[in-house]
Write an enzyme that holds these catalytic residues in place. Structure first.
Site, PDB file in Angstrom:
ATOM      1  N   HIS A   1      64.498  30.188  41.943  1.00 43.24           N
ATOM      2  CA  HIS A   1      63.472  28.542  41.377  1.00 43.24           C
ATOM      3  C   HIS A   1      64.529  28.046  43.035  1.00 43.24           C
ATOM      4  CE1 HIS A   1      63.453  29.430  37.316  1.00 43.24           C
ATOM      5  NE2 HIS A   1      62.423  28.707  37.194  1.00 43.24           N
TER       6      HIS A   1
ATOM      7  N   LEU B   1      67.252  27.512  34.998  1.00 39.87           N
ATOM      8  CA  LEU B   1      66.694  28.115  36.665  1.00 39.87           C
ATOM      9  C   LEU B   1      68.033  29.298  37.032  1.00 39.87           C
ATOM     10  CD1 LEU B   1      67.327  24.598  38.517  1.00 39.87           C
ATOM     11  CD2 LEU B   1      64.773  25.767  37.496  1.00 39.87           C
TER      12      LEU B   1
ATOM     13  N   MET C   1      62.354  37.523  39.030  1.00 39.55           N
ATOM     14  CA  MET C   1      63.378  37.113  38.323  1.00 39.55           C
ATOM     15  C   MET C   1      62.807  36.048  37.151  1.00 39.55           C
ATOM     16  SD  MET C   1      66.721  35.792  40.100  1.00 39.55           S
ATOM     17  CE  MET C   1      67.923  37.199  41.955  1.00 39.55           C
TER      18      MET C   1
ATOM     19  N   MET D   1      60.337  24.914  34.475  1.00 42.14           N
ATOM     20  CA  MET D   1      60.404  24.499  33.444  1.00 42.14           C
ATOM     21  C   MET D   1      62.195  24.483  32.982  1.00 42.14           C
ATOM     22  SD  MET D   1      56.858  26.265  31.596  1.00 42.14           S
ATOM     23  CE  MET D   1      57.266  27.373  31.046  1.00 42.14           C
TER      24      MET D   1
ATOM     25  N   GLN E   1      48.924  30.966  39.189  1.00 43.14           N
ATOM     26  CA  GLN E   1      48.852  29.947  39.233  1.00 43.14           C
ATOM     27  C   GLN E   1      48.939  29.368  40.410  1.00 43.14           C
ATOM     28  OE1 GLN E   1      52.217  28.098  36.901  1.00 43.14           O
ATOM     29  NE2 GLN E   1      53.508  28.073  37.897  1.00 43.14           N
TER      30      GLN E   1
HETATM   31  P1  AMP Z   1      58.837  27.966  35.767  1.00 45.61           P
HETATM   32  O1  AMP Z   1      60.310  27.443  35.758  1.00 45.61           O
HETATM   33  O2  AMP Z   1      58.630  29.659  35.353  1.00 45.61           O
HETATM   34  O3  AMP Z   1      57.423  27.687  35.466  1.00 45.61           O
HETATM   35  O4  AMP Z   1      58.316  28.593  37.590  1.00 45.61           O
HETATM   36  C1  AMP Z   1      58.369  27.130  38.470  1.00 45.61           C
HETATM   37  C2  AMP Z   1      58.289  27.403  39.751  1.00 45.61           C
HETATM   38  O5  AMP Z   1      59.542  28.261  40.587  1.00 45.61           O
HETATM   39  C3  AMP Z   1      56.872  28.151  39.798  1.00 45.61           C
HETATM   40  O6  AMP Z   1      56.511  28.101  41.184  1.00 45.61           O
HETATM   41  C4  AMP Z   1      57.636  29.937  39.790  1.00 45.61           C
HETATM   42  O7  AMP Z   1      56.067  30.930  40.818  1.00 45.61           O
HETATM   43  C5  AMP Z   1      58.636  30.123  40.699  1.00 45.61           C
HETATM   44  N1  AMP Z   1      59.583  30.895  40.100  1.00 45.61           N
HETATM   45  C6  AMP Z   1      59.590  31.798  39.258  1.00 45.61           C
HETATM   46  N2  AMP Z   1      60.395  32.483  39.441  1.00 45.61           N
HETATM   47  C7  AMP Z   1      60.504  32.914  40.769  1.00 45.61           C
HETATM   48  C8  AMP Z   1      60.613  33.998  41.426  1.00 45.61           C
HETATM   49  N3  AMP Z   1      61.647  34.877  41.247  1.00 45.61           N
HETATM   50  N4  AMP Z   1      60.311  33.957  42.834  1.00 45.61           N
HETATM   51  C9  AMP Z   1      60.492  32.781  43.622  1.00 45.61           C
HETATM   52  N5  AMP Z   1      59.692  31.927  42.910  1.00 45.61           N
HETATM   53  C10 AMP Z   1      59.589  31.752  40.967  1.00 45.61           C
END
Ligand code: AMP
Length: 304
Positions: free
Chosen positions: A60, A56, A209, A53, A178
């Protein structure tokens, strides 16, 4: 699901004056994306996909880098999906940092960014046309605290997987439940996509993060570190037998640190998410936390 407004799709402004480190294709339509894949003869098995989303951060980028290290044509999507927000304010305030996101994706060598509008993603409207059978997973933790959230997640990822033919989809363990929901989704659809789950990337002080961390003020940012400390506290004190006192002591630590409310601090079976209140000493466990600092809701987890 209610309709909320977020101007994500109208905020895309081509960044000026950027020095691309590598050339990344940006597609805002399904047709452009699929035409590019076809022209370049990029097949499903050669493609790694990281849905996001936006806003970044290194968490990500680690997923992008893992996909690149597998020598996959790497596609990142940025789409703030309205149908997965059960709180309209959370949606309206979700951070949008497209120019910086593009800079970061180029810096790691991402091949293609898919940046669709709401209209492009949901040409028939955002109303759900299908109910995803998620069973127990939708009744606990994020499922029970964010009604409709996982239906929205499945709706958007199902659509994305129909648009982006990918052999591998890379997800972060940061969103533990998720990952389980989407593993179930790809089996149900069914679709030939393997899910790779990468470890949570943390700040030096342990805070996971998250795009939502941008919404914390400096004091809250400091207080947020209590989540990691509380999870470590549970890990260090865990004994077979009743775990409810341990969990409630950890929850109290969050409140003492300045958290305004707690959705849950719980132990669960690491493979099924069945809550565990009496541990037998061998069942694999995950600590799950969701708590508010003011308006900002943070989640985290730790596998023991
Ligand atoms: P989001 O933009 O929050 O929807 O996250 C997109 C993807 O990045 C999802 O698969 C999240 O689980 C992953 N993600 C978000 N934060 C982290 C993090 N700190 N470490 C690893 N993966 C992450």
């Amino acid at each position: 699901m209610q309709k909320y407004t977020n101007t994500a799709e109208s905020q895309y402004i081509a960044p000026k004056g950027l020095e691309p480190i590598s050339i990344m294709i940006v597609c805002t339509t399904v047709a452009a994306l699929q035409q590019h894949l076809q022209q370049q003869q990029i097949t499903r098995s050669k493609t790694g996909f990281v849905p996001t989303m936006g806003a970044l951060h290194q968490g990500h980028l680690a997923l992008i880098e893992q996909s690149l290290s597998l020598e996959l044509f790497t596609i990142c999507s940025i789409f703030v999906n309205p149908t997965q927000f059960n709180n309209p304010d959370d949606f309206a305030k979700y951070p949008i940092t497209i120019a910086n996101d593009i800079r970061l994706l180029e810096s790691v060598g991402c091949h293609l960014l898919f940046l669709p509008s709401v209209q492009e993603m949901y040409p028939q409207g955002t109303q759900a046309t299908r109910h995803y059978e998620l069973g127990f997973l939708e009744t606990v933790f994020e499922g029970s605290h964010r009604p409709g959230h996982f239906q929205g997640v499945c709706q958007v990822v199902h659509r994305l997987l129909n648009i982006v033919p990918c052999g591998k989809m890379l997800l972060g363990q940061k969103d533990y439940q998720q990952c389980m929901v989407l593993t179930q989704l790809v089996k149900t659809i069914p679709i030939a996509t393997e899910i790779i789950i990468a470890p949570t990337v943390r700040e030096a002080d342990g805070l996971a993060m998250s795009s939502r961390n941008m919404r914390l003020n400096p004091e809250q940012r400091q207080q947020a570190t209590a989540i990691y400390k509380a999870m470590q506290f549970i890990k260090s004190k865990l004994q077979p037998g009743d775990t409810t006192t341990l969990a409630s002591n950890a929850a109290q630590q969050l409140l003492d640190a300045g958290f305004t409310s707690i959705d849950y601090v719980s132990l669960a079976h690491a493979h099924t998410l069945e809550p565990i209140t009496d541990w037998d000493g061998s069942t694999p466990l995950v600590v799950l936390v969701a708590a508010f600092l003011g308006e900002v809701r943070l989640i985290d987890n730790y596998v023991i």
